[in-house]
Design a protein around this motif. Structure first.
Motif, PDB file in Angstrom:
ATOM      1  N   HIS A  31      28.811  19.374 -15.672  1.00  0.00           N
ATOM      2  CA  HIS A  31      28.207  18.029 -15.689  1.00  0.00           C
ATOM      3  C   HIS A  31      28.539  17.269 -14.418  1.00  0.00           C
ATOM      4  O   HIS A  31      29.605  17.480 -13.836  1.00  0.00           O
TER       5      HIS A  31
ATOM      6  N   ASP B  24      30.296  14.541 -12.695  1.00  0.00           N
ATOM      7  CA  ASP B  24      31.621  13.891 -12.879  1.00  0.00           C
ATOM      8  C   ASP B  24      32.760  14.858 -13.210  1.00  0.00           C
ATOM      9  O   ASP B  24      33.926  14.504 -13.061  1.00  0.00           O
ATOM     10  N   ASP B  25      32.468  16.100 -13.640  1.00  0.00           N
ATOM     11  CA  ASP B  25      33.551  17.051 -13.972  1.00  0.00           C
ATOM     12  C   ASP B  25      34.510  17.228 -12.789  1.00  0.00           C
ATOM     13  O   ASP B  25      35.731  17.194 -12.954  1.00  0.00           O
TER      14      ASP B  25
ATOM     15  N   HIS C  37      31.746  23.166 -20.708  1.00  0.00           N
ATOM     16  CA  HIS C  37      32.841  23.399 -19.750  1.00  0.00           C
ATOM     17  C   HIS C  37      33.318  24.854 -19.820  1.00  0.00           C
ATOM     18  O   HIS C  37      33.587  25.482 -18.801  1.00  0.00           O
TER      19      HIS C  37
END
Ligand SMILES: [Zn+2]
Length: 245
Positions: free
Chosen positions: A27, A29-30, A143
């Protein structure tokens, strides 16, 4: 995750022979949460760092007035701004829906193509073995999927010549990376001193306005970085598990 004695990563010897790195995440921002201090250090040292973001981030809102199309557009802009701030040279998108990523063969081909195209010495991603986060929440399945995808590319999809001959037809020859970095979010044995780049990390994270809302991420990230840093006698550190070949 197995516990082991924390060890410091040395930026002088650690970047010896490294001029390209690829960050593969689920994603927008990870990478800013888990590794932006480290990435800022790499780009400052002249490493060509590129991002591949596998999903559009379009599920990341509980606002009843928000829709997927608008959120995806916002998150695209937010990630672009964060990359610019960190000195990242290229940002690619895998094209999957946020929350729907699986370690499929189709997705594996996208990651393998990116590795073969950029030919990085280092690939940085999320840890597929992290089912529970260090803060005690359930890790997002995207994730773990992206971590699996990357591992499945290191062996075999990116490195094995005949894994998919259509990659060769596109001029994408096999490539072996040298190091795999798995983000630890406070766990993991390897520590990178981010004291100098921590403000840049926070600034990059603040680009993700749609995710932060009124929340200030600095206090808990600083606390996490200070705790990780204390274990190796630096002020602030990010944590990883580094595999080397
Ligand atoms: Zn995420």
């Amino acid at each position: 995750m197995a516990s082991s004695t924390p060890r410091s990563w040395d930026p002088a010897s650690g970047l010896d022979g490294v001029d390209r790195a690829l960050v593969v995440i689920a994603h927008p921002d990870d990478a800013e949460f888990g590794a932006a201090g480290t990435i800022a250090g790499w780009t400052a040292a002249g490493v060509d760092v590129r991002y591949l973001v596998m999903t559009d981030g379009a599920s990341g809102s509980q606002d009843p007035d928000m829709n997927r199309k608008l959120l995806a557009a916002n998150r695209h802009l937010e990630q672009t701004a964060a990359c610019k701030l960190l000195g990242v040279t290229d940002l690619e998108w895998g094209g999957y829906l946020d929350g729907w990523l699986e370690p499929s063969l189709e997705a594996r081909r996208i990651v393998a193509a990116a590795i073969r195209r950029h030919r990085p010495q280092i690939v940085l991603t999320l840890d597929p073995e992290m089912r529970i986060t260090p803060r005690g929440s359930i890790n997002h399945p995207d994730h773990r999927a992206v971590g699996d995808l990357v591992m499945h590319c290191i062996n075999p999809a990116a490195s094995t010549r005949l894994w998919d001959p259509t990659l060769l037809e596109e001029g994408l020859e096999p490539w072996d990376i040298r190091e795999l970095w798995l983000m630890g979010f406070g766990a993991g044995p390897d520590r990178v001193d981010v004291t100098e780049t921590f403000e840049t990390k926070i600034a990059a994270l603040r680009c993700h306005v749609s995710q932060l809302g009124e929340r200030d991420p600095e206090p808990w990230l600083r606390e996490m970085a200070a705790r990780a840093g204390a274990e190796v006698a630096v002020d602030l550190a990010e944590t990883f598990r580094i595999l080397r070949w």
